[in-house]
Design a protein around this motif. Structure first.
Motif, PDB file in Angstrom:
ATOM      1  N   ALA A  10       0.815  -1.216   0.000  1.00 19.81           N
ATOM      2  CA  ALA A  10       0.000   0.000   0.000  1.00 19.81           C
ATOM      3  C   ALA A  10       0.846   1.262   0.000  1.00 19.81           C
ATOM      4  O   ALA A  10       0.430   2.303  -0.515  1.00 19.81           O
ATOM      5  N   SER A  11       2.049   1.178   0.563  1.00 17.50           N
ATOM      6  CA  SER A  11       2.886   2.372   0.683  1.00 17.50           C
ATOM      7  C   SER A  11       4.328   1.941   0.906  1.00 17.50           C
ATOM      8  O   SER A  11       4.640   0.747   0.975  1.00 17.50           O
ATOM      9  N   GLY A  12       5.212   2.921   1.030  1.00 11.84           N
ATOM     10  CA  GLY A  12       6.594   2.662   1.401  1.00 11.84           C
ATOM     11  C   GLY A  12       7.321   1.739   0.447  1.00 11.84           C
ATOM     12  O   GLY A  12       7.133   1.781  -0.774  1.00 11.84           O
ATOM     13  N   TYR A  59       5.143  -0.565  -1.914  1.00 11.63           N
ATOM     14  CA  TYR A  59       4.578   0.147  -3.062  1.00 11.63           C
ATOM     15  C   TYR A  59       5.656   0.460  -4.089  1.00 11.63           C
ATOM     16  O   TYR A  59       5.468   0.271  -5.299  1.00 11.63           O
ATOM     17  N   ASN A  60       6.812   0.917  -3.620  1.00  9.33           N
ATOM     18  CA  ASN A  60       7.902   1.245  -4.543  1.00  9.33           C
ATOM     19  C   ASN A  60       8.398  -0.002  -5.285  1.00  9.33           C
ATOM     20  O   ASN A  60       8.729   0.068  -6.472  1.00  9.33           O
ATOM     21  N   ARG A 103      -6.697   1.222   1.216  1.00  7.42           N
ATOM     22  CA  ARG A 103      -5.271   1.520   1.099  1.00  7.42           C
ATOM     23  C   ARG A 103      -4.716   1.252  -0.301  1.00  7.42           C
ATOM     24  O   ARG A 103      -3.557   1.534  -0.585  1.00  7.42           O
ATOM     25  N   ARG A 136      -3.679   1.659  -4.026  1.00  5.75           N
ATOM     26  CA  ARG A 136      -3.309   2.754  -4.919  1.00  5.75           C
ATOM     27  C   ARG A 136      -3.118   2.215  -6.332  1.00  5.75           C
ATOM     28  O   ARG A 136      -2.655   1.098  -6.530  1.00  5.75           O
ATOM     29  N   THR A 172      10.749   5.949   5.056  1.00  5.97           N
ATOM     30  CA  THR A 172       9.351   5.586   4.870  1.00  5.97           C
ATOM     31  C   THR A 172       8.588   5.974   6.133  1.00  5.97           C
ATOM     32  O   THR A 172       9.163   6.514   7.086  1.00  5.97           O
ATOM     33  N   ARG A 173       7.303   5.644   6.171  1.00  9.46           N
ATOM     34  CA  ARG A 173       6.521   5.932   7.368  1.00  9.46           C
ATOM     35  C   ARG A 173       7.103   5.199   8.565  1.00  9.46           C
ATOM     36  O   ARG A 173       7.169   5.736   9.679  1.00  9.46           O
TER      37      ARG A 173
END
Length: 233
Positions: free
Chosen positions: A10-12, A15-16, A37, A39, A164-165
């Motif tokens: 979903a992120s970080g 996702y990358n 979440r 994308r 990242t987060r």
């Protein structure tokens, strides 16, 4: 072109990693905790949804993957830090997904340099281990599988302390380098060693001695089988 699944996309870094794989023309199946979440839904070959902090949803994630056939690579990226679910998400979930899913061509597990501070006391699986414990154990799982499953390579990757987060805005390592090794291991054949490596930025590193200890590997798998009630094939 490879068929690759990325957990925690979903992120970080997840996702990358998924974005880089898709940019290279690969078919990417992404896992996210919940639909809100997700994308870029049109970019992916498929999406699987489930909370890896819950065993029933881990099983649901594994069932969802069966419709895609055998993956060329599965990248176990999902992770948490500073959470009571750290052992479930960082160790139990990748173990169960590995046990329940069809064996892929390649397995890649996200580790951390902090694994070197982890404990070899496997009673902490149930008693509540730390983030460092979880990364020691998942690294050991990765290296154990390298010698157990013919036809499947298995590696662990330290992506570095990246912004990242989870890592925080002040993290000093390179964010792009944080996913490049996973993409390379998942899709390229010119990898030495072909299995059983502990990697950081496409270079092998020395892991905690327990990770390569065959007795500790066997103890970990036995402990995970006992903890989950699910045998490793």
């Amino acid at each position: 072109m490879a068929l690759v699944m990325v957990t925690g996309a979903a992120s970080g870094l997840g996702y990358n990693t998924a974005q880089a794989l898709a940019d290279d023309g690969h078919d990417v199946v992404v896992h996210v905790r919940n639909e809100s979440r997700l994308r870029d839904p049109d970019r992916w070959k498929g999406v699987v949804i489930g909370d890896l902090a819950r065993v029933d949803e881990i099983h649901h994630v594994a069932r969802q993957t069966s419709g895609f056939g055998r993956f060329d690579a599965v990248i176990h990226n999902a992770g948490v830090m500073g959470s009571p679910d750290v052992i479930t998400v960082n160790v139990v979930a990748p173990y169960l997904l590995t046990a329940w899913m069809d064996k892929p061509g390649r397995l890649i597990y996200l580790s951390s340099s902090m694994h070197r501070g982890g404990s070899t006391d496997l009673r902490r699986l149930s008693a509540g281990g730390t983030y460092s414990d979880s990364k020691l154990w998942v690294t050991t799982l990765a290296l154990a599988l390298a010698s157990r499953w013919s036809g499947t390579s298995s590696h662990a990757v330290d992506p570095g302390w990246v912004p990242t987060r989870m890592g925080g805005a002040g993290a000093p390592d390179d964010l792009t380098a944080g996913h490049e090794t996973q993409v390379w291991l998942g899709t390229h054949d010119d990898v030495t060693p072909s299995s059983g490596g502990y990697w950081h930025h496409r270079q092998t590193q020395t892991s905690h001695p327990a990770c390569e200890d065959e007795d500790f590997q066997a103890q970990l798998i036995k402990a995970l089988e006992s903890h989950t009630g699910v045998p490793l094939a």
